[in-house]
Design a protein around this motif. Structure first.
Motif, mmCIF file in Angstrom:
data_model
loop_
_atom_site.group_PDB
_atom_site.id
_atom_site.type_symbol
_atom_site.label_atom_id
_atom_site.label_comp_id
_atom_site.label_asym_id
_atom_site.label_seq_id
_atom_site.Cartn_x
_atom_site.Cartn_y
_atom_site.Cartn_z
ATOM 1 N N MET A 1 0.842 -1.190 0.000
ATOM 2 C CA MET A 1 0.000 0.000 0.000
ATOM 3 C C MET A 1 0.878 1.240 0.000
ATOM 4 O O MET A 1 1.805 1.354 0.802
ATOM 5 C CB MET A 1 -0.911 -0.008 1.230
ATOM 6 C CG MET A 1 -1.863 1.182 1.294
ATOM 7 S SD MET A 1 -2.920 1.127 2.780
ATOM 8 C CE MET A 1 -3.950 -0.273 2.385
ATOM 9 N N ASN A 2 0.599 2.188 -0.889
ATOM 10 C CA ASN A 2 1.370 3.419 -0.966
ATOM 11 C C ASN A 2 0.791 4.431 0.014
ATOM 12 O O ASN A 2 -0.295 4.968 -0.184
ATOM 13 C CB ASN A 2 1.315 3.976 -2.390
ATOM 14 C CG ASN A 2 2.090 5.281 -2.518
ATOM 15 O OD1 ASN A 2 2.836 5.651 -1.619
ATOM 16 N ND2 ASN A 2 1.905 5.957 -3.630
ATOM 17 N N GLU A 23 -5.860 14.924 -3.793
ATOM 18 C CA GLU A 23 -5.331 13.688 -4.356
ATOM 19 C C GLU A 23 -6.438 12.898 -5.055
ATOM 20 O O GLU A 23 -7.573 13.325 -5.157
ATOM 21 C CB GLU A 23 -4.713 12.839 -3.235
ATOM 22 C CG GLU A 23 -3.487 13.455 -2.587
ATOM 23 C CD GLU A 23 -2.241 13.334 -3.445
ATOM 24 O OE1 GLU A 23 -1.932 12.220 -3.901
ATOM 25 O OE2 GLU A 23 -1.575 14.361 -3.671
ATOM 26 N N GLY A 24 -6.093 11.700 -5.506
ATOM 27 C CA GLY A 24 -7.071 10.823 -6.131
ATOM 28 C C GLY A 24 -7.410 11.242 -7.549
ATOM 29 O O GLY A 24 -6.622 11.899 -8.235
ATOM 30 N N ASP A 25 -8.593 10.857 -8.017
ATOM 31 C CA ASP A 25 -9.042 11.140 -9.379
ATOM 32 C C ASP A 25 -9.590 12.556 -9.446
ATOM 33 O O ASP A 25 -10.616 12.856 -8.830
ATOM 34 C CB ASP A 25 -10.131 10.134 -9.766
ATOM 35 C CG ASP A 25 -10.603 10.306 -11.204
ATOM 36 O OD1 ASP A 25 -10.282 11.327 -11.832
ATOM 37 O OD2 ASP A 25 -11.318 9.409 -11.693
ATOM 38 N N LYS A 52 -5.594 6.333 -0.018
ATOM 39 C CA LYS A 52 -5.425 5.288 -1.033
ATOM 40 C C LYS A 52 -6.745 4.567 -1.305
ATOM 41 O O LYS A 52 -7.108 4.326 -2.471
ATOM 42 C CB LYS A 52 -4.361 4.284 -0.595
ATOM 43 C CG LYS A 52 -4.188 3.127 -1.588
ATOM 44 C CD LYS A 52 -3.030 2.245 -1.238
ATOM 45 C CE LYS A 52 -3.003 1.009 -2.135
ATOM 46 N NZ LYS A 52 -3.060 1.322 -3.582
ATOM 47 N N THR A 53 -7.467 4.214 -0.237
ATOM 48 C CA THR A 53 -8.735 3.495 -0.396
ATOM 49 C C THR A 53 -9.714 4.291 -1.259
ATOM 50 O O THR A 53 -10.315 3.759 -2.204
ATOM 51 C CB THR A 53 -9.355 3.206 0.977
ATOM 52 O OG1 THR A 53 -8.502 2.291 1.686
ATOM 53 C CG2 THR A 53 -10.735 2.589 0.845
ATOM 54 N N GLY A 55 -9.020 6.988 -3.180
ATOM 55 C CA GLY A 55 -8.445 7.291 -4.488
ATOM 56 C C GLY A 55 -8.538 6.114 -5.438
ATOM 57 O O GLY A 55 -8.904 6.274 -6.612
ATOM 58 N N ASP A 56 -8.242 4.922 -4.941
ATOM 59 C CA ASP A 56 -8.323 3.717 -5.776
ATOM 60 C C ASP A 56 -9.756 3.451 -6.228
ATOM 61 O O ASP A 56 -9.986 2.800 -7.254
ATOM 62 C CB ASP A 56 -7.789 2.504 -5.019
ATOM 63 C CG ASP A 56 -6.272 2.506 -4.890
ATOM 64 O OD1 ASP A 56 -5.619 3.369 -5.499
ATOM 65 O OD2 ASP A 56 -5.748 1.647 -4.145
ATOM 66 N N ALA A 57 -10.743 3.928 -5.444
ATOM 67 C CA ALA A 57 -12.152 3.724 -5.786
ATOM 68 C C ALA A 57 -12.688 4.808 -6.718
ATOM 69 O O ALA A 57 -13.877 4.795 -7.057
ATOM 70 C CB ALA A 57 -12.990 3.676 -4.513
ATOM 71 N N GLY A 58 -11.807 5.740 -7.124
ATOM 72 C CA GLY A 58 -12.201 6.722 -8.120
ATOM 73 C C GLY A 58 -12.664 8.053 -7.581
ATOM 74 O O GLY A 58 -13.243 8.862 -8.327
#
Length: 261
Positions: A1-2, A23-25, A52-53, A55-58
């Motif tokens: 995990m980053n 951050e994120g999308d 991260k959670t 961001g990874d989910a969009g």
């Protein structure tokens, strides 16, 4: 995990420099994260994996260091930390970023700030996630003056109050301005009237650890609101519930329904 520290930027509101990350999308639904007392955007949201959670989910993930915390300016006047004043910092950040409406998620003190934001600016809050604060939002969470006293004590060795020792040690770990935090804990404890909780129309998820002895009942607070649901975070106390996988899973499911795409 980053879990690398994001790049922070800053803006000025009411004469204070406040730092934040975005951050994120950049095209995803915006989520504004508001951290708890004595914490920071990194400690509350980056290190436990929330950025991260989400961001990874969009999602577009935005968080700032509240006044008095982290790298933001730190007034020493308790009146500067009224929750409705700190709510205006959150709205000012949305204004600065040109975001008309966001999903707002706060933990502990950040949950209180989130509620004051929703009450003052209902059109800016698409949804609410309130972590680490249940009916204590309206009924209080006990006597916190010993925490302020602990923060100002000459050393940790001089503190005998158990919760005071916990927060003093946490403040030392995060290298916080203890005078600013003592002012914050004295100024930020305003309660929300039960009738006012009932005025919040935004869909709301309230998550509290089953071993949290600070927050009060999530179910009781949810019962005051027209569109709220409660989540028990199993086996977690106030400090550990924030990064729990059950909490994250529930928030992602909640956002799938309400956050907008």
């Amino acid at each position: 995990m980053n879990l690398n520290t994001p790049a922070f930027s800053s803006f000025t509101h009411r004469g204070l420099k406040l730092v934040f990350f975005d951050e994120g999308d950049p095209n995803g639904p915006p989520v504004l994260l508001i951290h708890g007392f004595a914490s920071t955007a990194n400690v509350n949201w980056v290190h436990p994996g929330w950025v991260k959670t989400l961001g990874d989910a969009g999602y577009r993930v935005i968080a700032m260091d509240n006044r008095g915390h982290g790298a933001s300016d730190k007034p020493h006047d308790a009146e500067a930390y009224r929750p409705w004043i700190m709510a205006e910092d959150a709205v000012a950040l949305l204004d600065y970023l040109g975001i008309p409406e966001a999903n707002v998620m706060g933990y502990s003190m950040g949950a209180r700030i989130s509620v004051f934001t929703a009450l003052a600016h209902p059109h800016r809050v698409r949804s609410l996630v309130l972590g680490g604060l249940g009916i204590g939002m309206t009924d209080g969470v006990g006597d916190w003056d010993p925490i302020a006293d602990a923060l100002l004590a000459p050393s940790l060795d001089d503190v005998t109050h158990a919760r005071g020792r916990m927060f003093r040690a946490f403040a030392e770990q995060t290298r916080s301005d203890r005078q600013a935090l003592a002012s914050c804990i004295r100024g930020s404890r305003d309660l929300v009237a039960r009738a006012d909780m009932g005025r919040i129309d935004a869909p709301t998820l309230i998550g509290v650890g089953t071993k949290d002895d600070i927050a009060g009942s999530a179910e009781e607070l949810a019962g005051l609101m027209p569109h709220a649901e409660a989540l028990d975070i199993p086996g977690r106390d106030h400090m550990l519930a924030v990064g729990d996988k059950v909490f994250k899973k529930a928030v992602l499911a909640f956002y799938e329904r309400v956050a907008g795409r």
